[in-house]
Scaffold this motif. Structure first.
Motif, mmCIF file in Angstrom:
data_model
loop_
_atom_site.group_PDB
_atom_site.id
_atom_site.type_symbol
_atom_site.label_atom_id
_atom_site.label_comp_id
_atom_site.label_asym_id
_atom_site.label_seq_id
_atom_site.Cartn_x
_atom_site.Cartn_y
_atom_site.Cartn_z
ATOM 1 N N TRP A 124 1.589 2.246 -3.602
ATOM 2 C CA TRP A 124 0.266 2.794 -4.198
ATOM 3 C C TRP A 124 0.302 4.292 -3.680
ATOM 4 N N LYS B 192 -5.070 -1.996 -9.169
ATOM 5 C CA LYS B 192 -4.593 -0.817 -8.475
ATOM 6 C C LYS B 192 -4.009 0.060 -9.746
ATOM 7 N N GLU C 125 0.648 -1.049 -0.112
ATOM 8 C CA GLU C 125 0.025 -0.013 -0.056
ATOM 9 C C GLU C 125 0.831 1.249 0.113
#
Length: 131
Positions: free
Chosen positions: A31, A97, A28
């Motif tokens: 991202w 994503k 994460e």
């Protein structure tokens, strides 16, 4: 010594890129970096990726002998980075994503962030079969 770029080289680049793209793509933090890093930092990251690819390719793959092979040397770096970016995009797409339709800038930024370590994995694996 490598004098050309062939399917074996392509396969090695894909495997090396995939080996490092997968764990980083599940992060994460990666991202969010893709969403929040300013453009100048992303350009610096892209530049560092290409510089390290160039240095490693020069030292390890070509063993400092590029005088008569400058074109293939440059081509190998470009191909390695583009193949890495493709692998990263594919992995991010599989993870849902990679918002190319809704937010293409974020998608591109995520590819750049994750391609840095993945490109190093790609070129290292590519160098394993030096003759």
């Amino acid at each position: 010594m490598k004098y050309s770029f062939n399917t074996e080289d392509a396969g090695q680049i894909f495997v090396g890129a995939f080996a490092l793209a997968v764990p980083v793509s599940f992060s994460e933090e990666a991202w969010k970096l893709g969403e929040t890093l300013p453009t100048q930092n992303l350009l610096l990251l892209l530049t560092l990726s290409v510089v390290f690819l160039t240095l490693y390719t020069y030292q390890s793959v070509f063993q400092k002998e590029i005088k008569s092979r400058k074109f293939i040397f440059i081509l190998r770096i470009v191909i390695a980075y583009l193949m890495t970016a493709f692998v990263v995009a594919l992995v991010l797409f599989c993870l849902n994503k990679l918002p190319f339709v809704d937010d293409p800038l974020t998608a591109l930024k995520r590819i750049i962030v994750i391609s840095m370590p993945a490109s190093m994995g790609a070129i290292v694996v590519d160098s394993f079969d030096k003759e």
